[in-house]
Design an enzyme around this catalytic site. Structure first.
Site, PDB file in Angstrom:
ATOM      1  N   THR A   1      -5.688   2.681  -2.148  1.00 36.41           N
ATOM      2  CA  THR A   1      -4.488   2.729  -1.306  1.00 36.41           C
ATOM      3  C   THR A   1      -3.504   1.630  -1.694  1.00 36.41           C
ATOM      4  O   THR A   1      -2.333   1.731  -1.391  1.00 36.41           O
ATOM      5  CB  THR A   1      -4.816   2.590   0.194  1.00 36.41           C
ATOM      6  OG1 THR A   1      -5.617   1.437   0.352  1.00 36.41           O
ATOM      7  CG2 THR A   1      -5.563   3.795   0.717  1.00 36.41           C
TER       8      THR A   1
ATOM      9  N   HIS B   1       0.825  -1.213   0.000  1.00 34.50           N
ATOM     10  CA  HIS B   1       0.000   0.000   0.000  1.00 34.50           C
ATOM     11  C   HIS B   1       0.860   1.265   0.000  1.00 34.50           C
ATOM     12  O   HIS B   1       2.099   1.200   0.109  1.00 34.50           O
ATOM     13  CB  HIS B   1      -0.983  -0.006   1.163  1.00 34.50           C
ATOM     14  CG  HIS B   1      -0.309  -0.050   2.498  1.00 34.50           C
ATOM     15  ND1 HIS B   1       0.072   1.072   3.188  1.00 34.50           N
ATOM     16  CD2 HIS B   1       0.069  -1.100   3.254  1.00 34.50           C
ATOM     17  CE1 HIS B   1       0.652   0.718   4.303  1.00 34.50           C
ATOM     18  NE2 HIS B   1       0.667  -0.595   4.372  1.00 34.50           N
TER      19      HIS B   1
ATOM     20  N   SER C   1      -6.183   5.186   5.733  1.00 33.83           N
ATOM     21  CA  SER C   1      -6.526   3.785   5.992  1.00 33.83           C
ATOM     22  C   SER C   1      -5.862   2.901   4.939  1.00 33.83           C
ATOM     23  O   SER C   1      -5.447   3.367   3.882  1.00 33.83           O
ATOM     24  CB  SER C   1      -8.039   3.634   5.986  1.00 33.83           C
ATOM     25  OG  SER C   1      -8.434   2.750   4.988  1.00 33.83           O
ATOM     26  N   LYS C   2      -5.772   1.608   5.239  1.00 34.40           N
ATOM     27  CA  LYS C   2      -5.139   0.706   4.270  1.00 34.40           C
ATOM     28  C   LYS C   2      -6.153   0.231   3.240  1.00 34.40           C
ATOM     29  O   LYS C   2      -5.796  -0.352   2.237  1.00 34.40           O
ATOM     30  CB  LYS C   2      -4.525  -0.484   4.994  1.00 34.40           C
ATOM     31  CG  LYS C   2      -3.273  -0.086   5.743  1.00 34.40           C
ATOM     32  CD  LYS C   2      -2.456  -1.269   6.194  1.00 34.40           C
ATOM     33  CE  LYS C   2      -1.277  -0.766   7.008  1.00 34.40           C
ATOM     34  NZ  LYS C   2      -0.616  -1.819   7.743  1.00 34.40           N
ATOM     35  N   ARG C   3      -7.406   0.471   3.522  1.00 28.86           N
ATOM     36  CA  ARG C   3      -8.419   0.005   2.578  1.00 28.86           C
ATOM     37  C   ARG C   3      -8.884   1.138   1.694  1.00 28.86           C
ATOM     38  O   ARG C   3      -8.872   2.285   2.103  1.00 28.86           O
ATOM     39  CB  ARG C   3      -9.628  -0.520   3.328  1.00 28.86           C
ATOM     40  CG  ARG C   3      -9.304  -1.808   3.983  1.00 28.86           C
ATOM     41  CD  ARG C   3     -10.462  -2.346   4.766  1.00 28.86           C
ATOM     42  NE  ARG C   3      -9.974  -3.361   5.679  1.00 28.86           N
ATOM     43  CZ  ARG C   3      -9.553  -4.559   5.301  1.00 28.86           C
ATOM     44  NH1 ARG C   3      -9.602  -4.914   4.039  1.00 28.86           N
ATOM     45  NH2 ARG C   3      -9.086  -5.422   6.173  1.00 28.86           N
TER      46      ARG C   3
END
Ligand code: GLU
Length: 496
Positions: free
Chosen positions: A270, A19, A256-258
Site C-alpha cells: 500500500t 500510501h 488498510s494502510k499496511r
C-alpha cells in the site's frame, strides 16, 4: 468552471508513509489543476505533533516526484502563498482565532482534561453522544479573571449556533443538511497554541486562495463544522469534493494502510515506495490510480499522462467506493513495460540490476531487454529471468539436466555434442548458435526440445528461461562452454 483561477492543494499530514489512498487524492488534485490550467499546491499539515513522523515528509515528496506529480507551490519550490508547512504558520492561526474571540464568535475554554473526561463518561453512561457542554461559553468576566489568575492556559472553541441547521453542497454528494444540535463547540486552537485541523486548513485554504478541496470521505462528517467556521469568518467556501473511499480487493473493507501478505506469500503493497522498489512503473501507477474511482467513458483503460490531463473532470469521479485490483495493476504495468522503447526499458532495468548488486552494464542489458520484455510484469521480475547472465555463481539440481525419457549417458552425449557444435563458432551470435545447435540436434536424432532443455539447465540453471539462442549469445562463448563442462562433471557426480 468559475472564472476564478483554479488552485488545488494536496494537504497531507506527515503521520505515516505515502500510501495509495493519499496518492490517488494527490493525483486527482494534480489532474484538476492541470486540466483547468490552474495551480497544484502541496501543503504539509504538520500540526499534530504527537503523530508526527520525521521520515514521512521526504517519503511523500519523493513519492510525488516519482509519480511525476510536480507541484507548482509548496515545499522546496516555495511560492507566493507560503510558508507551506503549517508548523511555520502558527501566527496566522492564532491571529484568526483571536479575531473570532474578539467578535464573540469563539471563546476561551478553561475546562481541565479531567473535567472533560468526567463529562464524556457521564454522557456515555446516559447513552448521549459525546460533546462539549459549553460550560465556558457563558463565563462572567470575574470567572474568566479567576481562571486566568490561576495561570490556566485555555483552548479556543467556536461558539456554534445552538439551533437550526447547517447546509452545504458537496460536488459529488449534493446538498447536505445537518442539525446544529448534533454539533458541539469544537476546539480551534489548543492550549499549546497549535491549531486543530479544522481551524488550520480553513485559514490556509482561504489565505492560499484554494478553489477546490478534494479530500477523503472520512472528512465528510466534519464538513459541517468547517461550513460554520467559514460562516463565522464571513468567507466563501471553496468547492468541496469528498472522494469515495478505496476498498480492499475483496470489496468488503476499507483498504488498510499496511501491506498485507496473502496465504501464498505474495505481498499486497500500500505504500508508494514499495511499488517503486518492486519495479512498478510510475506511468502505470498513475494510469491505474486515476481509474480507482474515476472513469472517462466507462471503457477506455489506457491513458497517457497528457490524455489524463485532457480527459479528467470532476464529473467523472464516481460516487461509490471502488475496490482496488492488484491484478489490474500488474496487467497494466506489464502493458506499460511492453510499450516502452528498448533504450528506455534498458535504462530502467539496468538501474534495477545495479540496485540488486549485480555487475550489469548497459550493452548487456540492452541485448537482454527484447528477450524478456514480454515476460515480466514488474521490472524486478527481470532478475529471476536473467540473473545467471551476471553471475556464474548459481546452483541447480544436476538431475534437472536429464530430460524426460533420457538417462545419464545420453544426457552426457548431448552436452558433449553441444560443446562440439559451439566450440568452433567464430561469431557467437544468435543465428550461428541456432544453426549449429539445430544441426547437431538433428545429427543426434533427439528432439530439439529435449536437446535444448538440457542445454538450458546447464547454461542458465533454470528450466524456464528466455529464448535460448539469444540468451547464450549474451552469456558469451567462453562462459557457455565452461557451463557445459561444469554440467558434464555434475552429471559425472550423479553417476557415482
Ligand atoms: N491533512 C489532512 C489529511 O491528511 C488533509 C485533509 C484535507 O485535504 O483537507 O487527511
Amino acid at each position: 468552471m468559475p472564472n476564478q483561477t483554479v488552485r488545488v492543494r494536496f494537504a497531507p499530514s506527515p503521520t505515516g508513509y505515502f500510501h495509495l489512498g493519499s496518492a490517488r487524492t494527490a493525483l486527482y488534485d494534480f489532474l484538476v489543476a492541470r486540466h483547468y490550467n490552474g495551480r497544484f499546491i502541496v501543503r504539509i499539515e504538520d500540526t499534530d505533533r504527537t503523530r508526527y513522523q520525521p521520515d514521512a515528509i521526504p517519503d511523500l515528496l519523493e513519492g510525488l516526484r516519482w509519480l511525476g506529480l510536480w507541484w507548482d507551490e509548496g515545499p522546496e519550490v516555495g511560492g507566493d502563498y507560503g510558508p507551506y508547512y503549517q508548523s511555520d504558520r502558527l501566527p496566522f492561526y492564532q491571529e484568526y482565532a483571536e479575531k473570532l474571540v474578539r467578535e464573540g464568535k469563539a471563546y476561551r475554554c478553561y475546562c481541565s482534561p479531567e473535567r472533560l473526561e468526567a463529562l464524556r463518561a457521564e454522557q456515555r453512561a446516559a447513552g448521549l453522544p459525546p460533546g462539549y457542554d459549553r460550560h465556558c461559553r457563558y463565563l462572567t468576566q470575574q470567572e474568566i479573571a479567576h481562571y486566568e489568575a490561576q495561570g490556566i492556559r485555555p483552548v479556543i472553541r467556536l461558539a456554534i449556533p445552538t439551533e437550526g441547521v447547517t447546509e452545504f453542497d458537496d460536488f459529488l454528494r449534493g446538498h447536505i443538511v445537518v442539525e446544529n444540535s448534533l454539533l458541539d463547540d469544537f476546539v480551534l486552537l489548543k492550549s499549546d497554541g497549535f491549531p486543530t485541523y479544522h481551524l488550520a486548513h480553513v485559514v490556509d485554504d482561504r489565505l492560499m486562495e484554494i478553489s477546490h478541496v478534494l479530500r477523503g470521505d472520512e472528512w465528510l462528517p466534519s464538513a459541517p463544522r468547517h461550513v460554520l467556521l467559514y460562516r463565522a469568518f464571513g468567507w466563501e467556501m471553496p468547492i468541496h469534493v469528498h472522494l469515495p473511499v478505496i476498498l480492499d480487493p475483496s470489496g468488503k473493507g476499507k483498504l488498510s494502510k499496511r501491506k498485507k501478505v496473502l496465504p501464498d506469500g505474495r505481498e499486497q503493497f500500500t505504500y508508494i515506495h514499495d511499488f517503486r522498489r518492486a519495479g512498478y512503473l510510475p506511468e502505470a501507477m498513475v494510469n491505474f490510480l486515476a481509474l480507482v474511482g474515476w472513469s472517462y467513458d466507462g471503457q477506455t483503460e489506457f491513458f497517457s499522462r497528457d490524455q489524463l490531463i485532457r480527459c479528467f473532470t470532476l464529473e467523472g469521479i464516481s460516487k461509490s467506493p471502488s475496490a482496488l485490483s492488484y491484478e489490474k495493476l500488474e496487467y497494466m504495468n506489464a502493458a506499460y513495460i511492453r510499450n516502452l522503447g528498448v533504450n528506455d526499458l534498458t535504462g530502467r532495468l539496468l538501474w534495477v540490476f545495479t540496485q540488486q548488486g549485480f555487475q550489469a552494464d548497459f550493452d548487456t542489458v540492452f541485448r537482454l531487454t527484447p528477450l524478456i520484455r514480454e515476460r515480466i510484469k514488474t521490472l524486478n521480475e527481470a532478475i529471476q529471468w536473467v540473473d545467471f547472465v551476471f553471475t556464474d555463481d548459481f546452483t541447480y539440481d544436476p538431475a534437472l539436466l536429464i530430460q524426460k525419457g533420457m538417462d545419464i549417458p545420453m544426457t552426457a552425449t548431448m552436452l558433449r555434442a553441444a560443446l562440439e557444435a559451439l566450440e568452433p563458432l567464430e561469431a557467437f551470435d544468435e543465428p550461428a548458435i541456432e544453426a549449429a545447435l539445430r544441426e547437431m540436434g538433428a545429427r543426434l536424432g533427439v528432439k530439439t526440445g529435449t536437446f535444448l532443455g538440457t542445454l538450458r539447465v546447464a547454461c542458465t540453471g533454470k528450466q524456464v528461461a528466455p529464448p535460448l539462442f539469444g540468451t547464450l549469445s549474451v552469456i558469451g562463448k567462453q562462459r557457455v562452454l565452461s557451463r557445459l563442462r561444469r554440467a558434464l562433471s555434475a552429471l559425472g557426480g550423479l553417476a557415482q
